[in-house]
Design an enzyme around this catalytic site. Structure first.
Site, mmCIF file in Angstrom:
data_model
loop_
_atom_site.group_PDB
_atom_site.id
_atom_site.type_symbol
_atom_site.label_atom_id
_atom_site.label_comp_id
_atom_site.label_asym_id
_atom_site.label_seq_id
_atom_site.Cartn_x
_atom_site.Cartn_y
_atom_site.Cartn_z
ATOM 1 N N SER A 1 1.280 -27.924 -26.962
ATOM 2 C CA SER A 1 0.015 -27.440 -27.189
ATOM 3 C C SER A 1 -0.139 -26.145 -28.202
ATOM 4 O O SER A 1 0.859 -25.529 -28.083
ATOM 5 C CB SER A 1 -0.896 -27.116 -26.132
ATOM 6 O OG SER A 1 -2.212 -26.430 -26.431
ATOM 7 N N TYR B 1 -1.533 -22.383 -18.412
ATOM 8 C CA TYR B 1 -1.219 -23.470 -19.412
ATOM 9 C C TYR B 1 -0.447 -23.259 -20.482
ATOM 10 O O TYR B 1 0.231 -24.213 -20.750
ATOM 11 C CB TYR B 1 -2.802 -23.760 -19.659
ATOM 12 C CG TYR B 1 -2.911 -24.983 -20.559
ATOM 13 C CD1 TYR B 1 -2.817 -26.332 -19.971
ATOM 14 C CD2 TYR B 1 -2.986 -24.915 -21.854
ATOM 15 C CE1 TYR B 1 -2.694 -27.498 -20.898
ATOM 16 C CE2 TYR B 1 -2.917 -26.042 -22.793
ATOM 17 C CZ TYR B 1 -3.049 -27.404 -22.440
ATOM 18 O OH TYR B 1 -2.985 -28.241 -23.167
#
Length: 256
Positions: free
Chosen positions: A148, A161
């Site tokens: 990501s 995350y």
């Protein structure tokens, strides 16, 4: 693309979004696809679209957070297709109860960090661990992990995350370094803002406009943008690419 026809690719997280688009693209290229997901109904819908287009795919339920479930996923692939030639890892816990509670460090809930790592990072380690012996049996193969943009930029929220995604980049380099000489390629994709069905339901027009203003392209991402990159990295056309994590983000992150 060369080298995908009649290969067996496991898509770990293929019910919706990037995973579903990638499963469909791989099938278009002639691959046989095992579509695994916690959301079995979504996996079945993906495989139904593949079958309707003339492709070959099998759905199966599995849980990234459960090592036994991961093993069963690959056993199913071997049982259905005789082996495994590639793996696309794309699953993550994006539920409101997990990522929605991933606040800054002063708001830290250790349970959220543990759950995030259990699914997003340790889950990928389990799938890679299950895939590698099967790839070696077949003389080599390819793994693509979904990272990501959050792994590369500092955000005021979502540190668990982001850390899990940074860990995926490290895992990718480890696999490439350890088994590259034995014919295994392991690369990663780092998506920016992708307009999937889940994202569209939660993003305001104002937010999307803000994100668009910060990238160098004329539109936000689509699942198909990641699907084409993943299919390429899983194909023989990417034979000399190993240990890399590519930003597929419309020019959001300019990095060497």
């Amino acid at each position: 693309m060369r080298g995908l026809k009649d290969k067996t690719i496991v898509v770990a997280g293929g019910a919706t979004g990037i995973g579903a688009a990638t499963a469909e693209r791989l099938a278009e290229e002639g691959a046989r696809v095992l579509v695994g997901d916690l959301n079995l109904g979504g996996a079945e819908a993906t495989t139904a679209r593949i079958a309707a287009a003339g492709g070959t795919a099998v759905p199966t339920a599995f849980d990234l957070a459960d090592e036994g479930s991961v093993r069963a996923l690959f056993e199913r692939a071997v049982g259905e297709f005789g082996g495994v030639d590639g793996l696309f890892n794309v699953g993550a816990d994006l539920s409101p109860g997990t990522i929605g509670r991933d606040g800054d460090l002063l708001e830290m809930d250790a349970a959220i960090w543990r759950r995030t790592f259990e699914v997003n990072l340790i889950g990928y380690a389990h799938t890679c661990r299950a895939a590698i012996p099967l790839l070696l049996e077949g003389g080599g193969g390819a793994i693509v992990n979904t990272s990501s943009l959050a792994a590369f930029v500092g955000e005021p929220l979502r540190p668990a995350y982001a850390a899990s995604k940074a860990g995926i980049n490290t895992l990718t380099r480890h696999v490439a370094s350890r088994w590259g000489k034995e014919g295994i390629r392991c690369n990663g994709l780092s998506p920016g803002m992708v307009l999937s069905e889940t994202g569209l339901a939660t993003m305001s027009e104002e937010f999307k406009a803000t994100v668009l203003a910060g990238i160098r392209s004329a539109r936000l991402g689509r699942p198909s943008d990641l699907a084409s990159a993943a299919a390429f990295l899983l194909s023989d056309d990417a034979e000399w690419i190993n240990g890399q994590t590519w930003s597929i983000d419309g020019g959001g992150a300019l990095r060497d």
